[in-house]
Scaffold this motif. Structure first.
Motif, PDB file in Angstrom:
ATOM      1  N   VAL A 272      79.137  13.691 122.246  1.00 10.20           N
ATOM      2  CA  VAL A 272      79.193  13.702 123.713  1.00 10.20           C
ATOM      3  C   VAL A 272      77.815  13.538 124.335  1.00 10.20           C
ATOM      4  O   VAL A 272      77.689  13.469 125.554  1.00 10.20           O
ATOM      5  CB  VAL A 272      79.795  15.020 124.275  1.00 10.20           C
ATOM      6  N   SER A 273      76.776  13.515 123.478  1.00 11.83           N
ATOM      7  CA  SER A 273      75.439  13.489 124.077  1.00 11.83           C
ATOM      8  C   SER A 273      74.791  12.104 124.025  1.00 11.83           C
ATOM      9  O   SER A 273      73.623  11.962 123.720  1.00 11.83           O
ATOM     10  CB  SER A 273      74.545  14.541 123.412  1.00 11.83           C
ATOM     11  N   LEU A 274      75.579  11.083 124.350  1.00  9.76           N
ATOM     12  CA  LEU A 274      75.024   9.725 124.429  1.00  9.76           C
ATOM     13  C   LEU A 274      75.209   9.213 125.852  1.00  9.76           C
ATOM     14  O   LEU A 274      76.187   9.541 126.517  1.00  9.76           O
ATOM     15  CB  LEU A 274      75.766   8.787 123.466  1.00  9.76           C
ATOM     16  N   ASN A 275      74.248   8.406 126.301  1.00  9.12           N
ATOM     17  CA  ASN A 275      74.317   7.821 127.645  1.00  9.12           C
ATOM     18  C   ASN A 275      74.549   8.876 128.718  1.00  9.12           C
ATOM     19  O   ASN A 275      75.511   8.817 129.483  1.00  9.12           O
ATOM     20  CB  ASN A 275      75.409   6.745 127.717  1.00  9.12           C
ATOM     21  N   CYS A 276      73.701   9.867 128.723  1.00 10.15           N
ATOM     22  CA  CYS A 276      73.789  10.889 129.767  1.00 10.15           C
ATOM     23  C   CYS A 276      72.395  11.463 129.998  1.00 10.15           C
ATOM     24  O   CYS A 276      71.474  11.248 129.214  1.00 10.15           O
ATOM     25  CB  CYS A 276      74.765  11.991 129.363  1.00 10.15           C
ATOM     26  N   GLN A 277      72.271  12.186 131.085  1.00 11.12           N
ATOM     27  CA  GLN A 277      71.025  12.853 131.436  1.00 11.12           C
ATOM     28  C   GLN A 277      70.921  14.116 130.578  1.00 11.12           C
ATOM     29  O   GLN A 277      71.929  14.827 130.416  1.00 11.12           O
ATOM     30  CB  GLN A 277      71.130  13.230 132.929  1.00 11.12           C
ATOM     31  N   ALA A 278      69.767  14.387 129.992  1.00 10.92           N
ATOM     32  CA  ALA A 278      69.679  15.569 129.124  1.00 10.92           C
ATOM     33  C   ALA A 278      68.280  16.170 129.120  1.00 10.92           C
ATOM     34  O   ALA A 278      67.293  15.498 129.453  1.00 10.92           O
ATOM     35  CB  ALA A 278      70.066  15.193 127.700  1.00 10.92           C
ATOM     36  N   LYS A 279      68.251  17.464 128.773  1.00 10.78           N
ATOM     37  CA  LYS A 279      66.952  18.126 128.548  1.00 10.78           C
ATOM     38  C   LYS A 279      66.854  18.415 127.065  1.00 10.78           C
ATOM     39  O   LYS A 279      67.817  18.927 126.472  1.00 10.78           O
ATOM     40  CB  LYS A 279      66.891  19.427 129.353  1.00 10.78           C
ATOM     41  N   VAL A 280      65.729  18.091 126.444  1.00 14.42           N
ATOM     42  CA  VAL A 280      65.544  18.386 125.025  1.00 14.42           C
ATOM     43  C   VAL A 280      64.442  19.426 124.889  1.00 14.42           C
ATOM     44  O   VAL A 280      63.305  19.198 125.318  1.00 14.42           O
ATOM     45  CB  VAL A 280      65.164  17.114 124.214  1.00 14.42           C
ATOM     46  N   GLU A 281      64.785  20.590 124.350  1.00 12.65           N
ATOM     47  CA  GLU A 281      63.794  21.646 124.121  1.00 12.65           C
ATOM     48  C   GLU A 281      63.307  21.560 122.691  1.00 12.65           C
ATOM     49  O   GLU A 281      64.123  21.546 121.758  1.00 12.65           O
ATOM     50  CB  GLU A 281      64.419  23.023 124.358  1.00 12.65           C
ATOM     51  N   THR A 282      62.003  21.498 122.517  1.00 11.59           N
ATOM     52  CA  THR A 282      61.437  21.445 121.162  1.00 11.59           C
ATOM     53  C   THR A 282      60.292  22.453 121.072  1.00 11.59           C
ATOM     54  O   THR A 282      59.875  23.017 122.090  1.00 11.59           O
ATOM     55  CB  THR A 282      60.860  20.049 120.834  1.00 11.59           C
ATOM     56  N   ILE A 283      59.773  22.637 119.878  1.00  8.39           N
ATOM     57  CA  ILE A 283      58.639  23.568 119.742  1.00  8.39           C
ATOM     58  C   ILE A 283      57.391  23.005 120.422  1.00  8.39           C
ATOM     59  O   ILE A 283      56.461  23.733 120.736  1.00  8.39           O
ATOM     60  CB  ILE A 283      58.338  23.917 118.253  1.00  8.39           C
ATOM     61  N   ASN A 284      57.399  21.700 120.717  1.00 10.49           N
ATOM     62  CA  ASN A 284      56.246  21.094 121.395  1.00 10.49           C
ATOM     63  C   ASN A 284      56.448  20.948 122.901  1.00 10.49           C
ATOM     64  O   ASN A 284      55.695  20.262 123.577  1.00 10.49           O
ATOM     65  CB  ASN A 284      55.959  19.705 120.803  1.00 10.49           C
ATOM     66  N   GLY A 285      57.509  21.569 123.436  1.00 10.13           N
ATOM     67  CA  GLY A 285      57.743  21.506 124.873  1.00 10.13           C
ATOM     68  C   GLY A 285      59.120  20.953 125.204  1.00 10.13           C
ATOM     69  O   GLY A 285      59.883  20.585 124.305  1.00 10.13           O
ATOM     70  N   ASN A 286      59.403  20.922 126.522  1.00 12.90           N
ATOM     71  CA  ASN A 286      60.715  20.444 126.976  1.00 12.90           C
ATOM     72  C   ASN A 286      60.582  19.061 127.620  1.00 12.90           C
ATOM     73  O   ASN A 286      59.597  18.778 128.298  1.00 12.90           O
ATOM     74  CB  ASN A 286      61.300  21.412 128.007  1.00 12.90           C
ATOM     75  N   PHE A 287      61.594  18.245 127.416  1.00  8.87           N
ATOM     76  CA  PHE A 287      61.563  16.881 127.935  1.00  8.87           C
ATOM     77  C   PHE A 287      62.905  16.566 128.587  1.00  8.87           C
ATOM     78  O   PHE A 287      63.957  16.906 128.041  1.00  8.87           O
ATOM     79  CB  PHE A 287      61.327  15.879 126.793  1.00  8.87           C
ATOM     80  N   THR A 288      62.864  15.940 129.764  1.00  9.34           N
ATOM     81  CA  THR A 288      64.127  15.524 130.374  1.00  9.34           C
ATOM     82  C   THR A 288      64.145  14.009 130.508  1.00  9.34           C
ATOM     83  O   THR A 288      63.094  13.362 130.628  1.00  9.34           O
ATOM     84  CB  THR A 288      64.329  16.141 131.783  1.00  9.34           C
TER      85      THR A 288
END
Ligand code: BTN
Length: 321
Positions: A272-288
């Motif tokens: 379900v996580s394709l072609n959509c707006q998302a936030k990715v949290e990683t140990i190196n920071g968050n990315f939207t």
């Protein structure tokens, strides 16, 4: 031998102790001891002085004898280690790997008390209600390829759930399973490796099966569900585990034969996580940004606001649907 006594009890209405002795070529005392152990394990066995034994009820436990009866695999789950309580099935499977445990060995526990989640988190399973298991594999891959196996496991769980009760879960990259937007299964893959070669892979799978909201802690309640909650009635955990292991073996063999491409194709169908707006949290920071897709190795491709595309091999995705 205990398994053979159980098998005889299951295939007969009522059977005398003498007949069991005869069929298995063991003493009356031995039969009596096995019956006593089975009763202690929760099997309800009616015992009548001259008429013998009758199995009345099988406990809702993931005992090897239950899981292996009707397990349609050739190696995954054929060696099955069951514990009433264990800290973490992944830790035990890693110990097995270090001792040269068989490929496909499965470790399962009724009560996992030190369950580990991704990104250093804890994982809580409700004793006797959920499923916590680990599968030991020896794929011939490089350490970089390990994430592929977490995606393979996610597809196996999704297919296993659908096969068991008809419910379709959705996969959220890389390997969370959701039903109606709430988490129903988490997967933790661990490995032992040398510089360029994986020595073993442990697929740790935690499924919320028959637990219900009042059993979940406040901090996870709002984002958690179970198969039973969605299905409206209890799930046969033995059947679910059998289906999951069979799906896992089929996908693993497919991957060995034809590579990761057909697995990724399947994975995309459930995702379900394709072609959509998302936030990715990683140990190196968050990315939207916008999820553009997945590359051939299963990494997530996120288009950031500045137009560049960032590749993620791990992280926690929150969807902005
Ligand atoms: C996640 O964070 O979503 C992954 C959770 C993985 C939990 C499973 S339960 C069986 C196995 N043993 C563990 O200690 N963890 C995994």
């Amino acid at each position: 031998m205990k398994e053979r006594v159980l098998h005889i009890l299951k295939s007969a209405q009522r059977i005398s102790g003498e007949e069991i002795c005869r069929q298995l070529n063991i003493s009356r005392t031995a039969v009596w001891k096995h019956i006593k152990t089975l009763k202690q394990e929760g099997y309800q066995i009616d015992t009548q002085p001259r008429l013998g034994y009758q199995l009345l009820k099988t406990p809702d436990c993931l005992y090897p004898a239950e899981v292996k009866a009707g397990l349609e695999t050739t190696f995954i789950g054929q060696k099955l280690f069951h514990f009433a309580q264990l800290s973490s099935t992944n830790d035990y499977a890693k110990e097995l790997a270090r001792d040269g445990g068989a490929e496909g060995a499965v470790v399962v526990t009724e009560a996992q008390v030190g369950g580990k989640g991704r990104l250093g988190r804890q994982w809580h399973s409700v004793a006797g209600e959920d499923v916590a298991l680990s599968v030991l594999l020896y794929p011939n891959i490089s350490p970089m390829e390990t994430p592929k196996f977490s995606m393979l496991a996610a597809v196996a769980v999704a297919k296993g759930i659908e096969q068991t009760c008809g419910i379709k879960a959705a996969i959220k990259w890389p390997n969370d399973l959701l039903i109606n937007g709430k988490k129903v299964c988490g997967i933790l893959v661990e490995m032992g490796a040398e510089m360029d070669r994986v020595k073993y892979v442990v697929l740790g799978i935690g499924i919320n099966v028959n637990s219900t909201p009042e059993m979940w802690s406040e901090d996870i309640k709002y984002k958690t569900t179970s198969v039973k909650e969605q299905n409206g009635q209890p799930i046969n955990r033995v059947k679910l585990v059998q289906n999951l292991l069979a799906q896992l073996e089929a996908l693993y063999l497919l991957c060995r034969e034809r590579g990761f491409a057909p697995i990724l194709e399947e994975w995309c169908k459930w995702c379900v996580s394709l072609n959509c707006q998302a936030k990715v949290e990683t140990i190196n920071g968050n990315f939207t940004g916008w999820v553009e897709g997945i590359d051939d190795s299963g990494s997530l491709l996120l288009r950031l606001k500045d137009g560049s595309v960032k590749t993620f091999t791990s992280g926690e995705v929150s969807l902005r649907l």
